[in-house]
Design an enzyme around this catalytic site. Sequence first.
Site, PDB file in Angstrom:
ATOM      1  CD  GLU A  59      -2.544   1.207   2.707  1.00 52.99           C
ATOM      2  OE1 GLU A  59      -3.484   2.007   2.834  1.00 52.99           O
ATOM      3  OE2 GLU A  59      -2.199   0.404   3.599  1.00 52.99           O
TER       4      GLU A  59
ATOM      5  CE  LYS B 211      -8.946   0.758   2.884  1.00 53.03           C
ATOM      6  NZ  LYS B 211      -8.024   1.190   3.966  1.00 53.03           N
TER       7      LYS B 211
ATOM      8  CB  CYS C  95      -5.590  -0.939   4.605  1.00 54.22           C
ATOM      9  SG  CYS C  95      -5.331  -0.473   6.330  1.00 54.22           S
TER      10      CYS C  95
END
Length: 488
Positions: free
Chosen positions: A247, A305, A358
Amino acid sequence: MAAAGAVTVFAYAPVRAFALMWLGLAVLFVFAGKAESGKRAAWQGYAWGLGYFCANIYWIFISLHTFGGMPAWMAAGCVFLLAMYLALFPALGAWLGYKLGGNSWRRMAISLPAAFMLSEWLRGWLFTGFPWATVGTSQIPMTPLAGYAPIIGVYGVGLILALSVGGLAAFARKPAAWAGVLAVWLAGFGLSYVAWTQPVGKPVSVSLAQGAIPQDEKWAQAHYLDNLRIYLHLTREAKGDIVILPETAIPSFLSDTPDWYLDYLRAAVEPRALVTGVPLSGPHKEEYYNSVMLLTAPDMPLYSKHHLVPFGEFVPVPALFGWMYHYLNMPLDGFTPGAAKQAPFKIGPTTRLAPNICYEDVYGREIINALPQATLLVNVSNLAWFDGSWAAWQQTQMSQARALETGRWMLRATNTGMTAIIDEKGQLIKVLPERQRAVLEGTAQNYTGETPYARWGDWAALASGGLLLLLAWLSGRKDKARAGKAIV
């Protein structure tokens, strides 16, 4: 009660003393089931939940204070306030289970376990949800109950665990209760050998880079070029056909990243594939995304995301919580969510790689949105925010649960740990030590097909819990009716 909840933290990774979850739930169900009122049962559930969540989310303090710059007393207070909120869910479960159970044995054996599971699901859904540390995850992949995960997911695993514990708490002296629980657990052991999905193609070689860049250096302008060099060096070392960087491995918007650096990254791997995390700015003002990009493809497909982290990536109810950001140094705290369903990356003849970013991998119901098209899952994370805690271990265990639910291998590429390769049975195949700068080399198998959970999601577990509550309530009404006739 708070101690009984707190001790369950050792049921999760890295300790994995999973039997402590059995003990913690048994204490909750016995005390709540034998309480003198619904109000008292709710307080038992609240005390248990307060200990449970203080122990299981303590690592948030590190991100707020150590790296976010919030004063220690305020950071500790925020963590405690969050734990107080989360404890409302086991309190609700205890109250509802008490009210619908009728008598103490029915509460312990049926209504409290069912209500507890439903309250867990509600916690994972309400206000975008926070399903961290679901009780079913504590049993994966070590216990026979893991065999149920591809069918009914972690909430279903938690329900079976709760029913097992509650049933034995209510009927500990009856051999039939022990035999029934043993049969259910043996069935789970048998189910663990069922192949719900099928391998497709040959295994692919993968390289997962772990830069081990400290959080206080990751976004510092003085370290920007050094950070770029670290991941370029690791990319050049990588040998796999698919190279994955974590990330925000590129710590700047793609539009602000030097073209020469992107060209160097491509040249380091071509004709192989390179997947990297990079923030993207959108067409509108203050619109930007936490994204993953297949940098070596001509059209550079991306995944943005969808499920953002409250307080970390967006501010929920700014009028109420905006004050916190006067005390926090949080880079990129206003992300825009991506679409709920996004196409996986097409790599080679068989690989269809579905990224998640995440803590998105704690949401089983969202991971299955990529199926059945996806043949391989990958999670990219930067958990340096929580260095020195068990957060990375806990999240890895949740990735193991997602692999089991979907029947897919899960690759984890992280900045500081835990970078890992997980097979379709939820087993850790290879892991890099935390905070070690290295490339994890290995192979992964693409899989096709759908598990029952991939088709049904959480509905099977929810329907089972709701039906059990209904049966407990109806049974209690019959008992009252019989008692009324006997008096007459």
